[in-house]
Write an enzyme that holds these catalytic residues in place. Structure first.
Site, PDB file in Angstrom:
ATOM      1  N   ASP A 158      -2.568 -10.445  -2.100  1.00  0.00           N
ATOM      2  CA  ASP A 158      -3.057  -9.934  -0.814  1.00  0.00           C
ATOM      3  C   ASP A 158      -4.512  -9.521  -1.002  1.00  0.00           C
ATOM      4  O   ASP A 158      -4.898  -9.018  -2.063  1.00  0.00           O
ATOM      5  CB  ASP A 158      -2.210  -8.735  -0.398  1.00  0.00           C
ATOM      6  CG  ASP A 158      -2.592  -8.160   0.946  1.00  0.00           C
ATOM      7  OD1 ASP A 158      -1.839  -8.369   1.912  1.00  0.00           O
ATOM      8  OD2 ASP A 158      -3.626  -7.467   1.027  1.00  0.00           O
ATOM      9  N   HIS A 177       0.814  -1.220   0.000  1.00  0.00           N
ATOM     10  CA  HIS A 177       0.000   0.000   0.000  1.00  0.00           C
ATOM     11  C   HIS A 177       0.849   1.272   0.000  1.00  0.00           C
ATOM     12  O   HIS A 177       0.302   2.370  -0.148  1.00  0.00           O
ATOM     13  CB  HIS A 177      -0.911   0.038   1.233  1.00  0.00           C
ATOM     14  CG  HIS A 177      -1.943  -1.044   1.279  1.00  0.00           C
ATOM     15  ND1 HIS A 177      -2.759  -1.338   0.214  1.00  0.00           N
ATOM     16  CD2 HIS A 177      -2.293  -1.895   2.279  1.00  0.00           C
ATOM     17  CE1 HIS A 177      -3.570  -2.335   0.553  1.00  0.00           C
ATOM     18  NE2 HIS A 177      -3.298  -2.703   1.790  1.00  0.00           N
ATOM     19  N   HIS A 215      -6.232  -7.092  -0.109  1.00  0.00           N
ATOM     20  CA  HIS A 215      -6.492  -5.678  -0.347  1.00  0.00           C
ATOM     21  C   HIS A 215      -5.763  -5.205  -1.600  1.00  0.00           C
ATOM     22  O   HIS A 215      -4.733  -5.745  -1.982  1.00  0.00           O
ATOM     23  CB  HIS A 215      -6.055  -4.846   0.860  1.00  0.00           C
ATOM     24  CG  HIS A 215      -6.718  -5.263   2.131  1.00  0.00           C
ATOM     25  ND1 HIS A 215      -6.072  -6.002   3.091  1.00  0.00           N
ATOM     26  CD2 HIS A 215      -7.986  -5.071   2.575  1.00  0.00           C
ATOM     27  CE1 HIS A 215      -6.908  -6.248   4.084  1.00  0.00           C
ATOM     28  NE2 HIS A 215      -8.079  -5.703   3.795  1.00  0.00           N
ATOM     29  N   ASP A 241      -4.114 -12.832   3.796  1.00  0.00           N
ATOM     30  CA  ASP A 241      -5.304 -12.277   4.431  1.00  0.00           C
ATOM     31  C   ASP A 241      -6.588 -12.524   3.651  1.00  0.00           C
ATOM     32  O   ASP A 241      -7.662 -12.111   4.081  1.00  0.00           O
ATOM     33  CB  ASP A 241      -5.144 -10.785   4.746  1.00  0.00           C
ATOM     34  CG  ASP A 241      -4.540  -9.982   3.623  1.00  0.00           C
ATOM     35  OD1 ASP A 241      -4.215 -10.563   2.577  1.00  0.00           O
ATOM     36  OD2 ASP A 241      -4.381  -8.759   3.796  1.00  0.00           O
TER      37      ASP A 241
END
Length: 371
Positions: free
Chosen positions: A181, A145, A183, A273
């Site tokens: 991931d 991110h 996200h 995740d």
């Protein structure tokens, strides 16, 4: 086929103290007990332990990590941003403070942040030097991110982006980054959004933008700009997507485009995740699903890059199950049958849940890639 995974590790990454509160938020006066921030040292300790004690322990070669230099950080991050993070850590010695609403640092965070970035670069250099073909940087905090000038989502420096840029600077003409991931890998996207030499994929939940630190939506319509148009691929998947949807996303989107792009190196942003029972994802991917992801990635890297593959650790916040899912991923990469029983997965996989989402991604990409 490589019979080993080379894991790069620096214990200093454990010293980044994210504290405790109400999940990723500050402590609540209404609660009797706070809980560890989801991005905390125990999750990585468990991952390391499972790799050391599990069935593939003999197929793992451990290597030391190192600290990144500030000059290395500025290959993808603005100098002013690097200076700001360093000064922020120094100014907050002994206390925990927030870079964003979810991203914390303390006065002891600077060296661990350098250790995470440097260990990712050490793994990358090992592959580029030819001393190994498959390297895994077992690091924290995650990095995907982190944008050139902005921390976000627990991430401060972009490890997969640093690895891809290092490869380009060392003469690799085409690099692909594959991120699963749960996200959106908005930081990696932002680093290469206007470029065609680094092809970025992100498979993620459909969460949209989440504020000033994450203005990118993760939509399939975010395709890149200028010469990079078509070279940013976002695959949004619905909550509970499951094993089949992730495998379909690889088989119907990622692999066909990789074969057309012909990368010389693949960098993988490896998060767990999306796992079932992970409170940060709820995507119902089991150990079997992660094994399949590893198998597909290993096969395509052997087909296109002679097995040259760098992986950086990203999310994974179910502190015990994430470690098992990492083990399953590496077994898949090695082409080995799954050897650990899944201790908790029991939710049935809806094999059609991702079909409409993947069909939309393919339609958006059709002008740019043959799918």
């Amino acid at each position: 086929m490589s019979d080993t995974v080379h894991v790069f590790w620096d214990a200093r990454v454990l010293d980044h103290d994210t504290g405790a509160g109400f999940w990723e938020a500050a402590p609540s006066a209404l609660l009797a007990e706070s809980e560890l921030h989801p991005e905390s040292a125990p999750r990585i300790r468990n991952m390391k332990s499972v790799l050391e004690r599990g069935p593939i322990a003999e197929r793992i070669v451990w290597h030391p990590g190192r600290l990144a230099t500030e000059a290395e950080l500025t290959t993808v991050h603005d100098r002013a941003y690097v200076d700001r993070v360093r000064a922020f850590c120094a100014a907050e010695a002994g206390t925990r403070s927030w870079l964003t609403s979810t991203t914390t640092v303390t006065g002891g965070s600077w060296e661990p942040l350098l250790a995470a970035a440097g260990t990712a670069l050490a793994a990358t250099d090992a592959v580029l030097d030819g001393s190994c073909d498959m390297a895994y940087a077992l690091i924290r905090p995650p990095g995907h991110h982190a944008q050139p000038t902005q921390a976000d989502g627990y991430c401060v420096f972009g490890h997969a982006a640093l690895a891809a840029q290092r490869a380009r600077e060392r003469g690799v003409e085409r690099v692909a980054v594959v991120d699963w991931d749960v996200h959106h890998g908005n930081g990696t996207q932002e680093c290469f959004y206007g470029r065609s030499d680094v092809l970025t994929f992100s498979l993620h939940m459909a969460h949209g933008a989440w504020g000033a630190s994450h203005p990118q939506t993760g939509s399939p319509d975010e395709l890149g700009r200028g010469t990079g148009l078509g070279y940013n691929v976002n695959v949004e998947l619905p909550v509970g997507a499951g094993d089949r949807a992730y495998a379909d996303a690889f088989e119907r989107v990622v692999l066909p485009i990789l074969r057309q792009f012909q990368p010389e190196l693949i960098v993988a942003a490896s998060g767990q995740d999306a796992a079932t029972f992970d409170a940060n994802g709820q995507h119902n991917v089991t150990m079997a699903g992660f094994h399949r992801i590893g198998s597909l990635l290993g096969e395509i890297s052997r087909e296109l890059t002679d097995g040259r593959l760098v992986l950086t650790q990203e999310g994974g916040y179910a502190r015990s199950y994430a470690a098992y899912c990492l083990h399953a991923t590496l077994e898949g990469l090695l082409g080995q049958e799954a050897s650990l029983a899944d201790p908790i997965a029991y939710v049935p996989d809806d094999i059609t849940r991702g079909d409409a989402a993947i069909d939309r991604v393919r339609a958006v990409l059709a002008p740019h890639w043959a799918l």
